[in-house]
Design a protein around this motif. Structure first.
Motif, short mmCIF file in Angstrom:
data_model
loop_
_atom_site.label_atom_id
_atom_site.label_comp_id
_atom_site.label_asym_id
_atom_site.label_seq_id
_atom_site.Cartn_x
_atom_site.Cartn_y
_atom_site.Cartn_z
N ALA A 175 -25.58 -45.25 -64.00
CA ALA A 175 -24.89 -44.93 -65.24
C ALA A 175 -25.84 -44.31 -66.26
O ALA A 175 -25.45 -43.43 -67.02
N PHE A 227 -20.55 -43.26 -69.89
CA PHE A 227 -20.24 -44.32 -70.84
C PHE A 227 -19.11 -43.92 -71.78
O PHE A 227 -18.35 -44.74 -72.23
N SER A 277 -20.88 -53.63 -62.35
CA SER A 277 -20.16 -52.60 -63.07
C SER A 277 -20.86 -52.33 -64.40
O SER A 277 -21.06 -53.25 -65.19
N SER A 293 -21.56 -50.92 -68.12
CA SER A 293 -20.84 -50.58 -69.34
C SER A 293 -21.83 -50.59 -70.49
O SER A 293 -22.86 -51.27 -70.43
N ASP A 309 -15.79 -58.18 -66.59
CA ASP A 309 -16.46 -56.92 -66.90
C ASP A 309 -17.45 -56.57 -65.78
O ASP A 309 -17.49 -55.45 -65.29
N CYS A 310 -18.28 -57.56 -65.40
CA CYS A 310 -19.29 -57.34 -64.34
C CYS A 310 -19.66 -58.70 -63.75
O CYS A 310 -20.24 -59.54 -64.46
N CYS A 335 -24.33 -53.80 -70.45
CA CYS A 335 -25.68 -53.64 -69.90
C CYS A 335 -26.76 -53.80 -70.96
O CYS A 335 -27.91 -54.05 -70.63
#
Lengths: 320, 309
Positions: free
Chosen positions: A300, A307, A279, A281, A54-55, A285
């Motif tokens: 973001a 989102f 990244s 999300s 994911d990140c 996050c």
């Protein structure tokens, strides 16, 4: 390479993993994993992997185990309830399996335990009701999804819950690889063609191939015998994806393990998340310790519509 | 068919004989999936969308909203729900699962709130409740206790061989994953080992509303496409005169919902592909609760002079 037996693949994988991961393993404390301090241990497992996919930066900010909660308890109870459902003839429904497993766990809870038994005992009846529903749902989703894909429900079996954890320890280093096995199917044959399939429940549907590669590799290393297949059970999609466990899959899994090990080490050796892919999300996050200083998160947040997969207009809608 | 029944348990008893049968079988559902996919392929191809923006998400809630007014959807993105509304929703959801799982004795409000804190610790309503003084707590209690009690009454009587899956998320990918339709059911009930036994339960913290029927049909569609079997029924639990509303699922319902899904996906794909274009404004009763109602040139004349607030 393709005509190796599952046992030969397992032996090859163990030797190759030790060699391949040696450069990252050498950065951990020498000696046995169990003897190392908690802060020095590197455990490569499903949670870190899905976080990394994911990140990558978020892996460097992960803390250790922060206690039991309803989410962690759900899978623990789900696996054990599944075990009871298939092994106890007197238990004919999933809900009954969950209730009896939960009742036994609470009855046997040790005072001052920091394990799930004490956590469960401390919960109110309403929280226990929610936990039972979630665990029952976990079992039902697993059974329903595989049954819809031509697996015979009677042949699905849970992993051994009281046996040793599915782990492979890197030699003389504080590093291990842990496999996540939610259920097993088919027959293991160490010498010839094996139909044994390791089933893993997967929620992160965009990265299924990577999860399968890691879990196929990790199971092979942990048991020393390659299963025939590894399959992702995806209840959200009502789908199952199956891959053969061969040398190529194990190699792919090792590449992921190597990357994950480096990220885990960054959190211990002070390198942190500098230069690592980020990244943003919504859920990723939310609890990330890096969010306050993270550029991807700030970007973001400035455009919250991202989102939801939408971009906001640069200007407000003009009056027509 | 809409028929008022007293409890979820009664609904399930009435539905039991229909388990496994449907006028809309697996082949029809596969055809429907293929036909939606084909339409959306054309929509995505024509939009010329930046590949980094895939997948375009089409959540159930946004389908109804975007068909009502795309401008309102965009205006509301990122806006926060008031803590009391957030807490009422969570209390209703938890009370429903609690009652479905523990039929013997209803839970007190304080137990339900403990469970909300366990499952949804970041719910802003939990902090609001914890930090409230005695007077405020009494006010909140007046709003939450009847809700918790009525939802628990409505969700009682679920037989123990039905599995309750709380907050079940369903996803259906189209156009090779470029468009993702999603829905999260408050509860998915089913009997393990019994194909086509699914009952989707949606819990509302307010009274029944005509939009709930449209939502129910979308749930039916998304669950059918995910599992390959149409659900037996969609049950909406709400406060008010009809606490348990049952919508049977048939071919007509699914096909109508599929047309709404495609229409909404077209709008959303277009919004993602052309982020700087002003979205369409469509007046209607939703203008009453729209953040743009004071400035929107298309605002409904019914609300232009004031608001429901």
């Amino acid at each position: 390479m393709t005509d190796r037996s599952p046992r030969e693949i397992g032996q090859y994988a163990r030797e190759w993993a030790a060699e391949r991961l040696a450069p990252v393993a050498m950065q951990t404390a020498p000696g046995r994993y169990g003897d190392a301090d908690d802060s020095e241990r590197v455990r490569l497992a499903n949670f870190g992997l899905t976080t990394m996919l994911d990140c990558e930066a978020r892996v460097t900010g992960l803390g250790g185990f922060d206690g039991w909660d309803i989410f962690k308890a759900t899978r623990w109870l789900g696996v054990r309830s599944f075990h009871r459902y298939v092994s106890d003839d007197g238990v004919t429904t999933v809900q009954r399996a969950v209730r009896s497993t939960m009742a036994n766990t609470i009855d046997d809870a040790k005072p001052d335990s920091d394990f799930v038994d004490a956590w469960m005992k401390d919960q109110t009846p309403a929280v226990r009701a929610l936990l039972a529903a979630r665990a029952g749902g976990w079992v039902a989703s697993l059974l329903e999804t595989v049954r819809d894909h031509d697996y015979e429900a009677e042949a699905i079996r849970p992993p051994p819950v009281d046996g040793p954890p599915m782990r492979f320890y890197l030699p003389d280093r504080a590093m291990l690889i842990e496999a996540r096995v939610d259920a097993l199917y088919g027959r293991r044959n160490p010498k010839g063609q094996s139909s044994e399939t390791v089933l893993v429940m997967v929620n992160a549907v965009g990265v299924v191939d990577e999860i399968l590669a890691f879990e196929g590799m990790a199971t092979t290393l942990a048991t020393g015998i390659a299963p025939g297949f590894v399959a992702a059970v995806m209840p959200k999609l009502g789908a199952v994806k199956k891959m053969a466990v061969d040398i190529a899959l194990i190699e792919r899994g090792l590449v992921l393990a190597e990357r994950l090990a480096d990220l885990e080490l960054r959190s211990k050796d002070g390198r942190g998340a500098a230069g690592v892919q980020r990244s943003a999300s919504f859920f990723g996050c939310k609890d990330c310790s890096l969010s306050p200083d993270c550029g991807a998160f700030a970007e973001a947040q400035a455009r919250p519509a991202l989102f939801g997969g939408l971009q906001q207009p640069d200007q407000p809608a003009p009056a027509s | 068919m809409s028929a008022p029944l007293a409890t979820l348990g009664e609904v399930l008893s009435q539905l039991e004989p229909s388990i496994g049968s449907s006028d809309y079988g697996e082949d029809e559902i596969a055809d429907l999936l293929q036909s939606i996919d084909k339409e959306l392929h054309a929509v995505v191809a024509a939009a010329g969308i930046d590949p980094s923006l895939f997948p375009v998400r089409v959540p159930k809630g946004r389908i109804t909203a975007v068909l009502a007014c795309p401008a309102k959807v965009l205006a509301e993105l990122g806006s926060e729900i008031e803590p009391i509304h957030s807490l009422r929703g969570a209390v209703a959801d938890v009370a429903a699962v609690g009652a479905a799982m523990s039929p013997r004795k209803p839970f007190e409000l304080i137990d339900v709130l403990e469970a909300v804190a366990a499952i949804d610790p970041e719910n802003p309503g939990i902090d609001m409740w914890r930090n409230a003084n005695r007077e405020e707590k009494n006010l909140y209690r007046e709003r939450l206790e009847p809700l918790s009690a009525s939802v628990q009454t409505a969700c009682a009587g679920v037989p123990q061989d039905w599995v309750v899956r709380p907050q079940f998320t369903s996803q259906v990918p189209f156009v090779d994953g470029k468009v993702l339709a999603t829905a999260r059911y408050d509860m998915l009930l089913s009997k393990p080992g019994m194909p086509r036994s699914a009952v989707v339960v949606e819990v509302k913290a307010g009274a029944a509303h005509s939009d709930h029927r449209a939502d129910a049909f979308l749930y039916a569609l998304i669950e059918s496409l995910r599992s390959g079997y149409s659900p037996l029924a969609i049950v909406t639990i709400s406060t008010g005169d009809i606490p348990v509303l049952v919508e049977a699922v048939n071919g007509g319902v699914l096909e109508a919902a599929s047309r709404r899904l495609v229409a909404a996906a077209k709008v959303l794909v277009s919004m993602v592909a052309h982020p700087n274009e002003a979205p369409a404004q469509q007046p209607g009763p939703h203008c009453m609760v729209c953040p743009l109602r004071g400035s929107c040139p298309s605002v409904s004349p019914l609300v232009a002079g004031g608001s429901r607030d």
